[in-house]
Design a protein around this motif. Structure first.
Motif, PDB file in Angstrom:
ATOM      1  N   LEU A   6       0.866  -1.201  -0.076  1.00 23.00           N
ATOM      2  CA  LEU A   6       0.149   0.046  -0.019  1.00 23.00           C
ATOM      3  C   LEU A   6       0.883   1.220  -0.102  1.00 23.00           C
ATOM      4  N   LYS A   7       2.159   1.243   0.834  1.00 27.10           N
ATOM      5  CA  LYS A   7       2.809   2.358   0.653  1.00 27.10           C
ATOM      6  C   LYS A   7       3.460   2.720  -0.717  1.00 27.10           C
ATOM      7  N   LEU A  12       3.561   5.577  -5.670  1.00 26.28           N
ATOM      8  CA  LEU A  12       3.430   5.811  -7.171  1.00 26.28           C
ATOM      9  C   LEU A  12       2.310   6.532  -7.666  1.00 26.28           C
ATOM     10  N   ASP A  13       1.361   6.978  -6.835  1.00 22.45           N
ATOM     11  CA  ASP A  13       0.086   7.920  -7.111  1.00 22.45           C
ATOM     12  C   ASP A  13      -0.195   8.282  -5.661  1.00 22.45           C
ATOM     13  N   ALA A  19      -6.108   3.737  -1.833  1.00 21.84           N
ATOM     14  CA  ALA A  19      -5.168   3.103  -1.047  1.00 21.84           C
ATOM     15  C   ALA A  19      -4.923   3.913   0.280  1.00 21.84           C
ATOM     16  N   GLN A  20      -4.931   5.407   0.256  1.00 19.45           N
ATOM     17  CA  GLN A  20      -4.792   5.933   1.606  1.00 19.45           C
ATOM     18  C   GLN A  20      -5.943   5.379   2.647  1.00 19.45           C
ATOM     19  N   ALA A  21      -7.194   5.271   2.133  1.00 23.23           N
ATOM     20  CA  ALA A  21      -8.203   4.527   3.160  1.00 23.23           C
ATOM     21  C   ALA A  21      -7.865   3.118   3.624  1.00 23.23           C
TER      22      ALA A  21
END
Length: 267
Positions: A6-7, A12-13, A19-21
């Motif tokens: 996830l990091k 990358l974006d 992904a933040q959530a």
């Protein structure tokens, strides 16, 4: 491993809100299981909140679910419930959202309202994971529906044999099934390779709004064989605990147990 992927996705974006959530949820899960201490992730709590704030700029159902769980553990019960309602409005077919709503309602002292969303989650996902019936059993226990709670907890155990038997032990004890209660409690402690000192030494991690729900759980665990502590602080009676400690220290300033009790109460 999931955290690292996830990091990488966020690197990358940086605007990848889902992904933040997801990473915020992962950190919260680590905290709620107290793995952050084992792994040395002392900054997990601050990272969770920071990531969630980014995700909530464009909230997805997952971000709202994560926010609801974090607010629950901050004892922000009404706000947590509101977040689950917002999530359901965005995606009324996601079983996990209904489970999250029911989970929050249970701890917010509204177990009677939690039963239906738990069942809705199981209807939407017929191949539901073990934690669905597990926490349905918690809600039923809080409602003193012990037969139903035992059935739900047993179902959770069949789905996932590694499920905790902590609530099952209390449930069996309330039903007078003493040997099964003792066996369930032993199984719980053996799986975690530790022995509980007393009933309430982990209760501070249970975000129940109503003390009566914790007391009912404690009652079952006492019947299953665990002792209760002397310190009223474990029952959230902090003023009483501090007064008792002060009295004991005044009687004997060299009483080590009294000083420890004061420290526990202040913490």
């Amino acid at each position: 491993q999931a955290v690292e992927y996830l990091k990488k996705a966020i690197a990358l974006d940086p605007d990848f809100a889902r992904a933040q959530a997801q990473l915020a949820y992962a950190y919260h899960h680590i905290i709620s299981r107290r793995w952050d201490v084992d792994l040395g992730w002392t900054d997990a709590r601050s990272l969770t909140w920071k990531l969630l704030q980014i995700a909530m700029q464009n909230p997805t159902p997952l971000a709202l679910q994560t926010s609801a769980r974090i607010r629950l553990y901050r004892r922000q019960y009404e706000e947590a419930i509101a977040e689950t309602e917002r999530a359901i409005a965005l995606d009324p077919n996601d079983p996990d959202i209904y489970w999250t709503m029911a989970f929050v309602l249970t701890y917010a002292g509204r177990s009677a309202e939690a039963v239906e969303p738990f069942k809705a989650a199981m209807r939407l996902n017929p191949h539901y994971p073990g934690w669905y019936p597990y926490f349905l059993g918690v809600a039923q226990y809080c409602l003193e529906q012990y037969e139903e709670a035992a059935t739900s907890q047993e179902r959770a155990l069949r789905i996932n044999p590694s499920s905790s038997t902590w609530w099952l032990a209390a449930t069996y004890a309330q039903l007078g099934r003493d040997q099964e209660a003792a066996d369930a409690l032993t199984k719980y402690m053996e799986k975690r390779d530790f022995h509980l000192v007393n009933v309430e030494n982990t209760f501070r991690y249970q975000p129940f709004k109503n003390q009566s729900d914790l007391d009912r759980f404690a009652e079952g665990l006492v019947k299953a064989g665990l002792p209760r502590p002397d310190n009223p602080a474990y029952r959230r009676k902090y003023s009483e605990a501090i007064a008792q400690a002060e009295h004991a220290i005044n009687l004997n300033p060299n009483d080590a147990k009294a000083h420890r009790m004061m420290a526990e109460s202040l913490i």
